[in-house]
Design a protein around this motif. Structure first.
Motif, PDB file in Angstrom:
ATOM      1  N   ALA A   5     -14.397  -5.444  28.659  1.00  0.00           N
ATOM      2  CA  ALA A   5     -14.523  -6.958  27.875  1.00  0.00           C
ATOM      3  C   ALA A   5     -15.531  -7.458  28.373  1.00  0.00           C
ATOM      4  N   GLY A   6     -16.465  -6.880  29.097  1.00  0.00           N
ATOM      5  CA  GLY A   6     -17.754  -7.439  29.393  1.00  0.00           C
ATOM      6  C   GLY A   6     -17.677  -8.553  30.435  1.00  0.00           C
ATOM      7  N   GLY A   7     -16.502  -8.896  31.049  1.00  0.00           N
ATOM      8  CA  GLY A   7     -16.198  -9.750  32.150  1.00  0.00           C
ATOM      9  C   GLY A   7     -14.901 -10.064  32.269  1.00  0.00           C
ATOM     10  N   PRO A   8     -14.585 -11.069  33.181  1.00  0.00           N
ATOM     11  CA  PRO A   8     -13.058 -11.140  33.556  1.00  0.00           C
ATOM     12  C   PRO A   8     -12.538 -12.089  32.838  1.00  0.00           C
ATOM     13  N   GLU A   9     -13.291 -13.329  32.200  1.00  0.00           N
ATOM     14  CA  GLU A   9     -12.665 -14.335  31.626  1.00  0.00           C
ATOM     15  C   GLU A   9     -11.539 -14.373  30.662  1.00  0.00           C
ATOM     16  N   ARG A  10     -11.531 -13.267  29.886  1.00  0.00           N
ATOM     17  CA  ARG A  10     -10.757 -13.121  28.668  1.00  0.00           C
ATOM     18  C   ARG A  10      -9.610 -11.979  29.181  1.00  0.00           C
ATOM     19  N   ILE A  11      -9.202 -11.666  30.547  1.00  0.00           N
ATOM     20  CA  ILE A  11      -8.327 -10.728  31.051  1.00  0.00           C
ATOM     21  C   ILE A  11      -7.379 -11.230  31.853  1.00  0.00           C
ATOM     22  N   LEU A  12      -5.935 -11.025  31.523  1.00  0.00           N
ATOM     23  CA  LEU A  12      -4.964 -11.886  32.014  1.00  0.00           C
ATOM     24  C   LEU A  12      -4.126 -10.692  32.553  1.00  0.00           C
ATOM     25  N   THR A  13      -3.585 -10.847  33.896  1.00  0.00           N
ATOM     26  CA  THR A  13      -2.466 -10.031  34.254  1.00  0.00           C
ATOM     27  C   THR A  13      -1.127 -10.599  34.432  1.00  0.00           C
ATOM     28  N   ILE A  14      -0.226  -9.723  34.135  1.00  0.00           N
ATOM     29  CA  ILE A  14       1.204 -10.441  34.584  1.00  0.00           C
ATOM     30  C   ILE A  14       1.762  -9.435  35.720  1.00  0.00           C
ATOM     31  N   ALA A  15       0.883  -8.471  36.202  1.00  0.00           N
ATOM     32  CA  ALA A  15       1.504  -7.455  37.083  1.00  0.00           C
ATOM     33  C   ALA A  15       0.552  -7.305  38.414  1.00  0.00           C
ATOM     34  N   ALA A  16      -0.693  -7.481  38.146  1.00  0.00           N
ATOM     35  CA  ALA A  16      -1.901  -7.110  39.269  1.00  0.00           C
ATOM     36  C   ALA A  16      -2.087  -8.567  40.116  1.00  0.00           C
ATOM     37  N   PHE A  17      -1.206  -9.029  40.868  1.00  0.00           N
ATOM     38  CA  PHE A  17      -1.460 -10.657  41.528  1.00  0.00           C
ATOM     39  C   PHE A  17      -2.420 -10.581  42.396  1.00  0.00           C
ATOM     40  N   ASP A  18      -2.964  -9.469  43.054  1.00  0.00           N
ATOM     41  CA  ASP A  18      -4.039  -9.392  43.829  1.00  0.00           C
ATOM     42  C   ASP A  18      -5.144  -9.296  43.062  1.00  0.00           C
ATOM     43  N   ALA A  19      -5.360  -9.466  41.766  1.00  0.00           N
ATOM     44  CA  ALA A  19      -6.635  -9.531  40.919  1.00  0.00           C
ATOM     45  C   ALA A  19      -7.262 -10.778  40.945  1.00  0.00           C
ATOM     46  N   ALA A  20      -6.539 -11.998  41.306  1.00  0.00           N
ATOM     47  CA  ALA A  20      -7.286 -13.058  41.120  1.00  0.00           C
ATOM     48  C   ALA A  20      -8.761 -13.339  41.761  1.00  0.00           C
ATOM     49  N   ASP A  21      -9.065 -12.511  42.811  1.00  0.00           N
ATOM     50  CA  ASP A  21     -10.218 -12.745  43.334  1.00  0.00           C
ATOM     51  C   ASP A  21     -11.506 -11.869  42.525  1.00  0.00           C
TER      52      ASP A  21
END
Length: 304
Positions: free
Chosen positions: A226-242
Motif C-alpha cells: 500500500a506504500g504506507g500504513p495510512e489506509r491499512i486497517l486490521t480487525i485481528a492484529a491489535f498489536d500493530a497499532a505502533d
C-alpha cells in the motif's frame, strides 16, 4: 424453563454446556425473541477462553453470542416498532446461544421471508463490521482493496460489499476457496511466503487500501503493497497499532445497516455461505470449529 449454553469458568470449550435457565423477561424498550439462529463469531470463543475478561467482565456462569434471528414472543413497555409474532434479525443484549434472548428494536429489523434463518442469524456482527471497515478505508470505485482472509466471516462480507461499490478486490485465501472468491467478484491469491510478489503479479502498481482480517503477520507485506500504513486497517492484529495502521474491533449492525445488507442480498450482490449449523448441546464444537480457522462460511447455532 428453557435451554441456554453457559460456562462456569474460563478455559476450554469442554466447560460450555446446555443448561436449564429461566427465560429472560423483557424490560422497557426491549423485546424477547424465541431464537431460531445465532451466528458464531471469533469474539465468542475469545470470551470463553478468557482473552477478553478485562474488556468484557462477566459474572459466571455466563452465556455467549450476540448475532441473532428469531420470532418476537414478548414485548416490553414502550415498544411500538415490533409485535409478537414478528420475524426479526440483528443482535441481542443477552446471550443468543439460547432458546430465548432479549434485544432492542434499534438493533433489529424484519426478516424477509425468503432469507433462511441461518443466514439471518449471521448478518449483524460480521456484516456490520464489514460495512464500517469499507467505509473507514474510504475505498471508492476504481480503487484496489486487498483483503487478508477474504474467505472468512468479515472478509466474505467486505469483499462483496466493496465489489458492489465498483472496487477491485484482491483476496488472500487457501486454494480451495479461490473459486468462491471469484464468485464474490474478487481476484484470489494464496497467502503465505511470497505474497507480495503474487499480489504484484495481479496489481503491478500495488493496492490502495488493505483490510487485515487474518492477524497472521501480513502487516509488513501490507505496508509495502500500500506504500504506507495510512489506509491499512486490521480487525485481528491489535498489536500493530505502533506501525501506524488503523485498529478496529468491530460492532454489531444498526437497523439501517441491517437493511443495507438485506438490500444487497435481495439484489443478488451479497451471498452468505453457511459452513454448518450446530445445536445448543454442540455449542462447544461450534466454537472449536471457529477457533481452528479456515472455515468456509458462517457457523451457526440453531437452538433445539
Amino acid at each position: 424453563m428453557s435451554l441456554a449454553a453457559q460456562f462456569s469458568s474460563y478455559g476450554t470449550t469442554d466447560g460450555l454446556r446446555a443448561v436449564q435457565v429461566q427465560p429472560p423477561t423483557p424490560g422497557p424498550g426491549q423485546v424477547r425473541l424465541a431464537v431460531r439462529a445465532a451466528g458464531v463469531n471469533p469474539f465468542d470463543w475469545k470470551v470463553l477462553l478468557g482473552w477478553m475478561r478485562d474488556q468484557v467482565p462477566l459474572d459466571l456462569p455466563a452465556g455467549l453470542g450476540s448475532d441473532v434471528a428469531g420470532v418476537v414472543d414478548a414485548v416490553g413497555e414502550g415498544v411500538s416498532e415490533l409485535g409478537v409474532g414478528d420475524e426479526v434479525l440483528g443482535s441481542s443484549i443477552t446471550p443468543s446461544y439460547a432458546q430465548f434472548a432479549l434485544a432492542e428494536p434499534a438493533k433489529l429489523t424484519l426478516k424477509p421471508a425468503d432469507v433462511p434463518w441461518p443466514v439471518a442469524g449471521s448478518l449483524s456482527g460480521a456484516g456490520g463490521t464489514a460495512l464500517n471497515v469499507v467505509d473507514r478505508l474510504k475505498v471508492s470505485e476504481g480503487e484496489t482493496l486487498l483483503i487478508h482472509a477474504a474467505a472468512g466471516g468479515v472478509g466474505t462480507f467486505a469483499a462483496q460489499i466493496a465489489a458492489a461499490r465498483g472496487v477491485r478486490v484482491i483476496g488472500t485465501a487457501g486454494e480451495r476457496n479461490h473459486g468462491r472468491l471469484r464468485g464474490f467478484g474478487a481476484v484470489p491469491v494464496t497467502y503465505g511466503e511470497g505474497l507480495v510478489d503474487r499480489v504484484r503479479a495481479v496489481a503491478p502498481d500495488g493496492v490502495d487500501a488493505v483490510l487485515d482480517a487474518s492477524g497472521r503477520g501480513e502487516i509488513p507485506d501490507s505496508i509495502e503493497l500500500a506504500g504506507g500504513p495510512e489506509r491499512i486497517l486490521t480487525i485481528a492484529a491489535f498489536d500493530a497499532a505502533d506501525k501506524g495502521v488503523q485498529i478496529y474491533q468491530g460492532r454489531a449492525a444498526e437497523t439501517r445497516e441491517l437493511r443495507t445488507l438485506l438490500g444487497l442480498i435481495e439484489e443478488g450482490r451479497l451471498r452468505v455461505p453457511i459452513s454448518r449449523t450446530y445445536g445448543l448441546t454442540e455449542a462447544g464444537a461450534a466454537l472449536d470449529a471457529s477457533h481452528a480457522g479456515h472455515v468456509s462460511g458462517k457457523i451457526v447455532i440453531v437452538p433445539e
